[in-house]
Write an enzyme that holds these catalytic residues in place. Sequence first.
Site, PDB file in Angstrom:
ATOM      1  N   PHE A 113       1.430 -11.122  -2.784  1.00 50.28           N
ATOM      2  CA  PHE A 113       1.336  -9.892  -2.005  1.00 50.28           C
ATOM      3  C   PHE A 113      -0.015  -9.853  -1.279  1.00 50.28           C
ATOM      4  O   PHE A 113      -1.043 -10.139  -1.885  1.00 50.28           O
ATOM      5  CB  PHE A 113       1.485  -8.690  -2.939  1.00 50.28           C
ATOM      6  CG  PHE A 113       1.706  -7.406  -2.219  1.00 50.28           C
ATOM      7  CD1 PHE A 113       2.933  -7.120  -1.645  1.00 50.28           C
ATOM      8  CD2 PHE A 113       0.692  -6.470  -2.095  1.00 50.28           C
ATOM      9  CE1 PHE A 113       3.147  -5.932  -0.967  1.00 50.28           C
ATOM     10  CE2 PHE A 113       0.898  -5.283  -1.415  1.00 50.28           C
ATOM     11  CZ  PHE A 113       2.129  -5.015  -0.853  1.00 50.28           C
ATOM     12  N   ASP A 184       0.261 -11.075 -11.672  1.00 55.11           N
ATOM     13  CA  ASP A 184       0.657  -9.769 -11.157  1.00 55.11           C
ATOM     14  C   ASP A 184       2.155  -9.602 -11.459  1.00 55.11           C
ATOM     15  O   ASP A 184       2.981 -10.400 -10.989  1.00 55.11           O
ATOM     16  CB  ASP A 184       0.375  -9.717  -9.643  1.00 55.11           C
ATOM     17  CG  ASP A 184       0.675  -8.355  -9.029  1.00 55.11           C
ATOM     18  OD1 ASP A 184       1.516  -7.621  -9.588  1.00 55.11           O
ATOM     19  OD2 ASP A 184       0.102  -8.044  -7.966  1.00 55.11           O
ATOM     20  N   TYR A 209       5.483   1.945 -10.343  1.00 54.59           N
ATOM     21  CA  TYR A 209       6.337   2.746  -9.449  1.00 54.59           C
ATOM     22  C   TYR A 209       7.574   1.997  -8.981  1.00 54.59           C
ATOM     23  O   TYR A 209       8.398   2.557  -8.273  1.00 54.59           O
ATOM     24  CB  TYR A 209       5.549   3.290  -8.247  1.00 54.59           C
ATOM     25  CG  TYR A 209       4.624   2.314  -7.566  1.00 54.59           C
ATOM     26  CD1 TYR A 209       5.119   1.318  -6.751  1.00 54.59           C
ATOM     27  CD2 TYR A 209       3.247   2.402  -7.729  1.00 54.59           C
ATOM     28  CE1 TYR A 209       4.264   0.420  -6.122  1.00 54.59           C
ATOM     29  CE2 TYR A 209       2.384   1.521  -7.110  1.00 54.59           C
ATOM     30  CZ  TYR A 209       2.903   0.519  -6.311  1.00 54.59           C
ATOM     31  OH  TYR A 209       2.050  -0.359  -5.698  1.00 54.59           O
ATOM     32  N   LYS A 210       7.705   0.737  -9.352  1.00 54.12           N
ATOM     33  CA  LYS A 210       8.903  -0.002  -8.936  1.00 54.12           C
ATOM     34  C   LYS A 210       9.948   0.082 -10.048  1.00 54.12           C
ATOM     35  O   LYS A 210      10.580   1.115 -10.215  1.00 54.12           O
ATOM     36  CB  LYS A 210       8.528  -1.439  -8.588  1.00 54.12           C
ATOM     37  CG  LYS A 210       7.506  -1.544  -7.459  1.00 54.12           C
ATOM     38  CD  LYS A 210       7.193  -3.006  -7.157  1.00 54.12           C
ATOM     39  CE  LYS A 210       5.974  -3.143  -6.252  1.00 54.12           C
ATOM     40  NZ  LYS A 210       6.195  -2.726  -4.878  1.00 54.12           N
ATOM     41  N   ARG A 356      15.584  -6.810   2.067  1.00 55.25           N
ATOM     42  CA  ARG A 356      15.443  -6.941   0.614  1.00 55.25           C
ATOM     43  C   ARG A 356      16.369  -5.952  -0.101  1.00 55.25           C
ATOM     44  O   ARG A 356      16.497  -4.797   0.312  1.00 55.25           O
ATOM     45  CB  ARG A 356      14.024  -6.605   0.166  1.00 55.25           C
ATOM     46  CG  ARG A 356      12.942  -7.453   0.724  1.00 55.25           C
ATOM     47  CD  ARG A 356      11.647  -7.224  -0.038  1.00 55.25           C
ATOM     48  NE  ARG A 356      11.232  -5.804  -0.077  1.00 55.25           N
ATOM     49  CZ  ARG A 356      10.163  -5.376  -0.723  1.00 55.25           C
ATOM     50  NH1 ARG A 356       9.424  -6.219  -1.419  1.00 55.25           N
ATOM     51  NH2 ARG A 356       9.820  -4.100  -0.702  1.00 55.25           N
TER      52      ARG A 356
HETATM   53  C1  LIG Z   1       2.715  -7.733  -5.969  1.00 60.22           C
HETATM   54  C2  LIG Z   1       1.921  -6.543  -5.541  1.00 60.22           C
HETATM   55  N1  LIG Z   1       0.604  -6.511  -5.786  1.00 60.22           N
HETATM   56  C3  LIG Z   1      -0.165  -5.471  -5.389  1.00 60.22           C
HETATM   57  C4  LIG Z   1       0.377  -4.386  -4.737  1.00 60.22           C
HETATM   58  C5  LIG Z   1      -0.518  -3.259  -4.302  1.00 60.22           C
HETATM   59  O1  LIG Z   1      -0.390  -2.201  -5.169  1.00 60.22           O
HETATM   60  P1  LIG Z   1      -1.129  -0.795  -4.933  1.00 60.22           P
HETATM   61  O2  LIG Z   1      -0.776  -0.325  -3.586  1.00 60.22           O
HETATM   62  O3  LIG Z   1      -0.543   0.085  -5.996  1.00 60.22           O
HETATM   63  O4  LIG Z   1      -2.575  -1.005  -5.113  1.00 60.22           O
HETATM   64  C6  LIG Z   1       1.755  -4.359  -4.503  1.00 60.22           C
HETATM   65  C7  LIG Z   1       2.372  -3.202  -3.827  1.00 60.22           C
HETATM   66  O5  LIG Z   1       3.547  -3.117  -3.626  1.00 60.22           O
HETATM   67  C8  LIG Z   1       2.545  -5.467  -4.907  1.00 60.22           C
HETATM   68  O6  LIG Z   1       3.853  -5.513  -4.660  1.00 60.22           O
END
Ligand SMILES: Cc1ncc(COP(=O)(O)O)c(C=O)c1O
Length: 397
Positions: A113, A184, A209-210, A356
């Site tokens: 990400f 992650d 939140y997912k 997706r």
């Molecule tokens: C794999 C991954 N890492 C990091 C993040 C960033 O998270 P946040 O916006 O809660 O800091 C996301 C957000 O969707 C994500 O999917």
Amino acid sequence: MTDFTATRARFAIPEGVIYLDGNSLGPPTVDAAARVASMMTDEWGALLIRGWNEAGWMDAPALVGDRIARLIGAAPGSVTVGDTLSLRVWQALAAALDLMPERRVILTDDGNFPSDIYMAEGLARLKSQGHCVRIVAPEAVEDAIDDTVAVLMLTEVDYRTGRLHDMARLTAKAHAAGALTVWDLAHSAGAIAVNVGGAGADFAVGCTYKYLNGGPGAPAFSYLAPHMVGRARNPLQGWLGHAAPFAFAPDYAPAPGVAGMRIGTPPVIALEALATALDVWDGVDLQDLRARSIALSQAFIAGVEALDAGLTLAAPRMPEARGSQVSFRHPQAYAICRALIARGVIGDFRMPDVLRFGFAPLYVSPDDVARAVEILGEIMHSGAWDRPEFHARAAVT
Ligand SMILES: Cc1ncc(COP(=O)(O)O)c(C=O)c1O
């Protein structure tokens, strides 16, 4: 056997909606609104500041953390909750780099990400010691692990394609090369049977939140492996990671264990919504979850490919190489996504051409999958996706 009809009944999904976007934002539980309202009235409203002691607010990060621990194969007492995932990525990575003073490479892949990569690059710049972020293709990660790597930083399930890394194998390879790992779990906690303990992962972080359905902006979690306790230090030395925050001592002394990874004041209202959502997981067997997720995803792939509508599978075909999400590519993916949403099938779009679909087994049923495929077929074969309103880009996709 997990009763998925019962878990589905615990979610408040609007009538007529097929929700295939739990990989981005899970839906609320039926109980969430009332539980949060009662917490606000009976705890915050009635107790005011006394809530910190009398309603146990200060312990919520550890209590909620223990409930997440079960879902990621972590020992009790090794997960804390609070702050946001981007911060937690930075924190874990900085703590890992501190333990590797001789090495300068942060290895990751281009399916990670972007926020994780941005965080790593920012940290490398801040350290001013010549650290670099080495980004390779997901398939090339294993071969790129060598004795220059300080930290292997990966997202277990690719946010775009749903491709699943083998955490145990890559962690073992990293350890054999003398490197540490930061995983992650944003797209894997609650989606698959994650096993950070079995894999020997050093640090792991994730959002709630997912697939954990904690609500928009719900707090993130950090896992600190038992073998890292006493070694890893929190680089974000906020007062709540202090051994005695209310001593207000001028010097920082870390709290023992994962409590030492706490940063600031816990988001108590958000933790209540999350705790309510985690109730649904009581009685859910993670092997059943995985079996159901694979059945749903396989049925969806077969259905979409049978439509012969120009959608190309962008997720791995073999279910064991995927998380709980399926992606397809199409040059008009954005408009198709908007047209689907207009018909009640909510998935999402990722640049440049990816559709997706998340299959959260707690509330997505085989009937939902069949109906989603049917509606997609109607949209594709009628050309209904090609209306001007479906091409206009919204700010959040
Ligand atoms: C794999 C991954 N890492 C990091 C993040 C960033 O998270 P946040 O916006 O809660 O800091 C996301 C957000 O969707 C994500 O999917």
